[in-house]
Write an enzyme that holds these catalytic residues in place. Structure first.
Site, PDB file in Angstrom:
ATOM      1  N   HIS A 111       0.851  -1.188   0.000  1.00 44.47           N
ATOM      2  CA  HIS A 111       0.000   0.000   0.000  1.00 44.47           C
ATOM      3  C   HIS A 111       0.890   1.242   0.000  1.00 44.47           C
ATOM      4  O   HIS A 111       1.893   1.281   0.718  1.00 44.47           O
ATOM      5  CB  HIS A 111      -0.927   0.000   1.221  1.00 44.47           C
ATOM      6  CG  HIS A 111      -1.843   1.184   1.247  1.00 44.47           C
ATOM      7  ND1 HIS A 111      -2.950   1.270   0.422  1.00 44.47           N
ATOM      8  CD2 HIS A 111      -1.798   2.329   1.962  1.00 44.47           C
ATOM      9  CE1 HIS A 111      -3.536   2.435   0.633  1.00 44.47           C
ATOM     10  NE2 HIS A 111      -2.867   3.093   1.557  1.00 44.47           N
ATOM     11  N   ASP A 147      -6.674  -2.549   3.817  1.00 42.85           N
ATOM     12  CA  ASP A 147      -5.325  -2.026   4.071  1.00 42.85           C
ATOM     13  C   ASP A 147      -4.918  -2.147   5.544  1.00 42.85           C
ATOM     14  O   ASP A 147      -4.263  -1.278   6.105  1.00 42.85           O
ATOM     15  CB  ASP A 147      -5.203  -0.561   3.599  1.00 42.85           C
ATOM     16  CG  ASP A 147      -5.403  -0.438   2.096  1.00 42.85           C
ATOM     17  OD1 ASP A 147      -4.952  -1.336   1.368  1.00 42.85           O
ATOM     18  OD2 ASP A 147      -6.012   0.554   1.659  1.00 42.85           O
TER      19      ASP A 147
HETATM   20  C1  GAR Z   1       0.598   0.589  -6.150  1.00 49.06           C
HETATM   21  O1  GAR Z   1       1.003   1.917  -5.875  1.00 49.06           O
HETATM   22  C2  GAR Z   1       0.041  -0.064  -4.910  1.00 49.06           C
HETATM   23  O2  GAR Z   1       0.686   0.334  -3.733  1.00 49.06           O
HETATM   24  C3  GAR Z   1      -1.392   0.408  -4.936  1.00 49.06           C
HETATM   25  O3  GAR Z   1      -1.762   0.339  -6.285  1.00 49.06           O
HETATM   26  C4  GAR Z   1      -0.616   0.573  -7.100  1.00 49.06           C
HETATM   27  C5  GAR Z   1      -0.512  -0.550  -8.105  1.00 49.06           C
HETATM   28  O4  GAR Z   1       0.530  -0.315  -9.023  1.00 49.06           O
HETATM   29  N1  GAR Z   1      -2.221  -0.411  -4.087  1.00 49.06           N
HETATM   30  C6  GAR Z   1      -3.173   0.065  -3.280  1.00 49.06           C
HETATM   31  O5  GAR Z   1      -3.497   1.237  -3.254  1.00 49.06           O
HETATM   32  C7  GAR Z   1      -3.849  -0.983  -2.389  1.00 49.06           C
HETATM   33  N2  GAR Z   1      -4.697  -0.355  -1.437  1.00 49.06           N
HETATM   34  P1  GAR Z   1       1.116  -1.496  -9.887  1.00 49.06           P
HETATM   35  O6  GAR Z   1      -0.076  -2.170 -10.604  1.00 49.06           O
HETATM   36  O7  GAR Z   1       2.011  -0.816 -10.876  1.00 49.06           O
HETATM   37  O8  GAR Z   1       1.858  -2.425  -8.980  1.00 49.06           O
END
Ligand code: GAR
Length: 218
Positions: A111, A147
């Site tokens: 997260h 989360d």
């Molecule tokens: C990342 O920044 C991750 O931390 C976030 O989504 C993005 C996915 O990027 N996740 C959340 O917000 C979960 N609550 P990615 O598809 O490039 O890994």
């Protein structure tokens, strides 16, 4: 060396998944990726995984009558692939208590904030509005609340005077890519153990005790 078998769940571009795949290519890295699963057939991350020769699957939530049947299918796909640790990597579906409890202490998430602060969406906007001096990212074991769960590893970054949500997201993301493989390594090596609501970690390296932001002159 017996490697821990990972199943990675993505919904979008999958850059964290790519960081895990890259780490797993290392001969000495104690985990391997058995499958990448997406709830969205068009997720860019799926294409990358397929190109990299990793088995992929689509479990499309829209094809199921309710969340329980979707999660049963997800569970079966993970089990059939021999998955031991599930890594959520930008997986944008909330998971029910049933699924989360089945994978208790074998389900991790990344997260983009210093949890337990700034859970949920639009993290970076809210960080800027709050005026905090540090933000960062967290890898944690998943519990039924969104989360939420025992924290394995965090990276802190400075909030800069001219930050925008996009700039901050990009800086935080680089650290997500560093700490997610490290969390998996700690788990695979048995160096991160859940004790109640916290994770006890065996530390190898000595690190600086703290930083101040804005920087102090003397
Ligand atoms: C990342 O920044 C991750 O931390 C976030 O989504 C993005 C996915 O990027 N996740 C959340 O917000 C979960 N609550 P990615 O598809 O490039 O890994």
């Amino acid at each position: 060396m017996a490697k821990l078998t990972l199943g990675i769940l993505v919904s979008g571009r999958g850059s964290n998944m790519r960081a895990l795949v890259k780490a797993c290519r290392g001969a000495r890295f104690p985990a391997r990726v058995a499958i990448v699963i997406s709830n969205d057939p068009d997720a860019a991350g799926l294409k990358f995984a397929a190109k990299a020769g990793i088995p992929t699957a689509v479990v499309d939530h829209k094809a199921f009558a309710d969340r329980d049947s979707f999660e049963r299918a997800l569970h079966k796909t993970l089990k059939d692939a021999g998955v031991e640790l599930v890594c959520l990597a930008g997986f944008m579906r909330l998971l029910n208590t049933g699924f989360v409890n089945r994978w208790r202490d074998r389900l991790v998430n990344v997260h983009p904030s210093l949890l337990p602060a700034f859970k949920g969406l639009h993290t970076h906007e809210r960080v800027l509005e709050a005026g905090v001096r540090f933000t960062g990212c967290t890898v944690h074991f998943v519990r039924p609340e969104m989360d939420d769960g025992p924290i394995i590893i965090q990276a802190a970054i400075r909030v800069l005077p001219d930050d925008t949500p996009a700039r901050m997201a990009a800086r935080v993301l680089k650290y997500e890519h560093r700490i997610y493989p490290e969390a998996v390594r700690l788990i695979a090596k048995g160096q991160a153990r859940v004790a109640g609501n916290v994770v006890r970690v065996k530390e190898g390296k000595k690190a600086a005790a703290g930083i101040i932001n804005p920087p102090v002159e003397s």
